[in-house]
Design a protein around this motif. Structure first.
Motif, mmCIF file in Angstrom:
data_model
loop_
_atom_site.group_PDB
_atom_site.id
_atom_site.type_symbol
_atom_site.label_atom_id
_atom_site.label_comp_id
_atom_site.label_asym_id
_atom_site.label_seq_id
_atom_site.Cartn_x
_atom_site.Cartn_y
_atom_site.Cartn_z
ATOM 1 N N VAL A 255 0.861 -1.345 0.058
ATOM 2 C CA VAL A 255 -0.046 0.219 -0.117
ATOM 3 C C VAL A 255 0.787 1.198 0.050
ATOM 4 C CG1 VAL A 255 -1.626 1.502 1.334
ATOM 5 C CG2 VAL A 255 -2.173 -1.120 1.121
ATOM 6 N N LEU A 256 2.063 1.225 0.795
ATOM 7 C CA LEU A 256 2.737 2.298 0.979
ATOM 8 C C LEU A 256 3.436 2.627 -0.278
ATOM 9 C CD1 LEU A 256 4.082 4.649 2.774
ATOM 10 C CD2 LEU A 256 6.034 2.723 3.183
ATOM 11 N N THR A 257 3.772 1.564 -1.171
ATOM 12 C CA THR A 257 4.742 1.619 -2.544
ATOM 13 C C THR A 257 3.554 2.033 -3.526
ATOM 14 O OG1 THR A 257 6.340 -0.249 -1.858
ATOM 15 C CG2 THR A 257 5.834 0.256 -4.067
ATOM 16 N N ASN A 258 2.456 1.486 -3.483
ATOM 17 C CA ASN A 258 1.448 1.766 -4.391
ATOM 18 C C ASN A 258 1.101 3.379 -4.290
ATOM 19 O OD1 ASN A 258 0.180 0.997 -6.844
ATOM 20 N ND2 ASN A 258 -1.820 0.898 -5.594
ATOM 21 N N ALA A 259 0.970 3.734 -3.213
ATOM 22 C CA ALA A 259 0.472 5.297 -2.913
ATOM 23 C C ALA A 259 1.478 6.063 -3.376
ATOM 24 C CB ALA A 259 0.421 5.307 -1.391
ATOM 25 N N GLY A 260 2.901 5.774 -3.384
ATOM 26 C CA GLY A 260 3.981 6.600 -3.998
ATOM 27 C C GLY A 260 4.626 6.427 -5.069
ATOM 28 N N ARG A 261 3.905 5.648 -6.013
ATOM 29 C CA ARG A 261 4.578 4.910 -6.889
ATOM 30 C C ARG A 261 5.107 5.694 -7.885
ATOM 31 N NH1 ARG A 261 4.205 0.077 -8.929
ATOM 32 N NH2 ARG A 261 2.599 -0.422 -7.433
ATOM 33 N N ALA A 262 4.697 6.873 -8.429
ATOM 34 C CA ALA A 262 5.190 7.875 -9.168
ATOM 35 C C ALA A 262 6.451 8.661 -8.697
ATOM 36 C CB ALA A 262 4.358 9.035 -9.627
ATOM 37 N N TYR A 263 6.027 8.804 -7.118
ATOM 38 C CA TYR A 263 7.343 9.754 -6.546
ATOM 39 C C TYR A 263 8.594 8.507 -6.288
ATOM 40 C CZ TYR A 263 9.637 11.409 -2.377
ATOM 41 O OH TYR A 263 10.665 11.913 -1.723
ATOM 42 N N LEU A 264 8.068 7.468 -5.899
ATOM 43 C CA LEU A 264 9.486 6.765 -5.923
ATOM 44 C C LEU A 264 10.106 6.055 -7.109
ATOM 45 C CD1 LEU A 264 7.444 4.164 -3.260
ATOM 46 C CD2 LEU A 264 9.329 5.914 -2.779
ATOM 47 N N ARG A 265 9.459 6.090 -8.155
ATOM 48 C CA ARG A 265 9.873 5.495 -9.441
ATOM 49 C C ARG A 265 11.065 6.552 -9.795
ATOM 50 N NH1 ARG A 265 9.317 5.528 -15.061
ATOM 51 N NH2 ARG A 265 9.007 3.307 -15.692
ATOM 52 N N ARG B 283 3.724 -4.904 -8.171
ATOM 53 C CA ARG B 283 2.435 -4.590 -8.809
ATOM 54 C C ARG B 283 1.412 -5.148 -7.997
ATOM 55 N NH1 ARG B 283 1.871 -0.350 -11.915
ATOM 56 N NH2 ARG B 283 3.630 -0.174 -13.361
ATOM 57 N N ARG B 284 1.772 -6.109 -7.222
ATOM 58 C CA ARG B 284 0.879 -6.929 -6.256
ATOM 59 C C ARG B 284 1.442 -7.033 -4.954
ATOM 60 N NH1 ARG B 284 2.013 -10.915 -10.143
ATOM 61 N NH2 ARG B 284 2.499 -11.963 -8.186
ATOM 62 N N VAL B 285 0.630 -7.232 -3.807
ATOM 63 C CA VAL B 285 0.990 -7.512 -2.440
ATOM 64 C C VAL B 285 2.081 -8.626 -2.271
ATOM 65 C CG1 VAL B 285 0.168 -8.637 -0.207
ATOM 66 C CG2 VAL B 285 -1.178 -6.901 -1.514
ATOM 67 N N GLU B 286 2.134 -9.723 -3.504
ATOM 68 C CA GLU B 286 2.968 -10.746 -3.452
ATOM 69 C C GLU B 286 4.193 -10.254 -3.807
ATOM 70 O OE1 GLU B 286 -0.915 -12.247 -3.747
ATOM 71 O OE2 GLU B 286 -0.214 -10.667 -4.892
ATOM 72 N N GLY C 256 8.066 6.890 2.273
ATOM 73 C CA GLY C 256 6.671 7.314 1.652
ATOM 74 C C GLY C 256 6.640 8.997 1.541
ATOM 75 N N GLN C 257 6.241 9.477 0.374
ATOM 76 C CA GLN C 257 6.143 10.680 0.121
ATOM 77 C C GLN C 257 5.679 11.661 1.289
ATOM 78 O OE1 GLN C 257 4.585 11.819 -3.702
ATOM 79 N NE2 GLN C 257 5.305 13.897 -3.794
#
Length: 191
Positions: free
Chosen positions: A30-40, A50-53, A105-106
């Protein structure tokens, strides 16, 4: 895998570092997905998460790394929330050195969390693991990341060219280092 190991590094009343556990994977995703553009912008693994897995696979890798005695990764917990990750990317026991890597996280930037987390991990490396040297490598253009070792008094050793593929180009990285002697001298007055 020895997933029952517990390592906790207290930072302050609101923040602690905890060894990543399988149960952290959903929060990490969830933390990664919420900041995807920022972290990328600076992290090459974001598109592969792309998934919890995928986050669970990272936790398993970090657990194997600990079991192999070659570093470990901690969740950064602030006010009960997982807000980032920090870890020893490797440990060279013969040379007694390690490299510290981190991301936050951003929404949690600008609170001094990463500087404090790095300080905790550096103290752990020198005091508990008996390391002689800690390195931090940052992309040359990543000013926020570079500010942390600079704030902590690390020595800028130089630039390594084309060290990391960031989706469309190879980024150069700047290498910072801290010796145990320098750390002890500069923190003598702070204690």
């Amino acid at each position: 895998m020895n997933s029952q190991r517990k390592i906790i590094i207290p930072i302050n009343d609101e923040t602690e570092l905890r060894l990543l556990q399988e149960s952290d994977a959903p929060r990490l995703y969830v933390l990664t997905n919420a900041g995807r553009a920022y972290l990328r912008e600076w992290l090459p693994w974001v598109d592969g998460t792309r998934r919890v897995e995928d986050s669970l696979r990272f936790v398993h890798m970090a657990t194997r790394q600990l079991d192999d005695n070659n570093g470990f990764h901690m969740g950064i917990w602030y006010q009960g929330e997982l807000v980032g990750v920090i870890g020893y990317n490797y440990v060279s026991w013969p040379k007694r050195q390690t490299e510290l890597g981190y991301w936050l996280g951003q929404a949690y930037q600008g609170k001094g969390l990463m500087t404090a987390a790095c300080r905790g991990m550096i103290n752990h490396a020198f005091d508990e693991m008996n390391m002689l040297r800690v390195e931090i490598h940052c992309a040359v253009g990543n000013q926020k990341s570079r500010a942390i070792p600079e704030r902590l008094g690390f020595v800028e050793e130089g630039i390594r060219t084309q060290t990391e593929w960031l989706y469309t180009y190879f980024a150069d990285s700047v290498v910072y280092s801290m010796s145990v002697q320098h750390w002890q001298e500069q923190n003598k007055t702070e204690k």
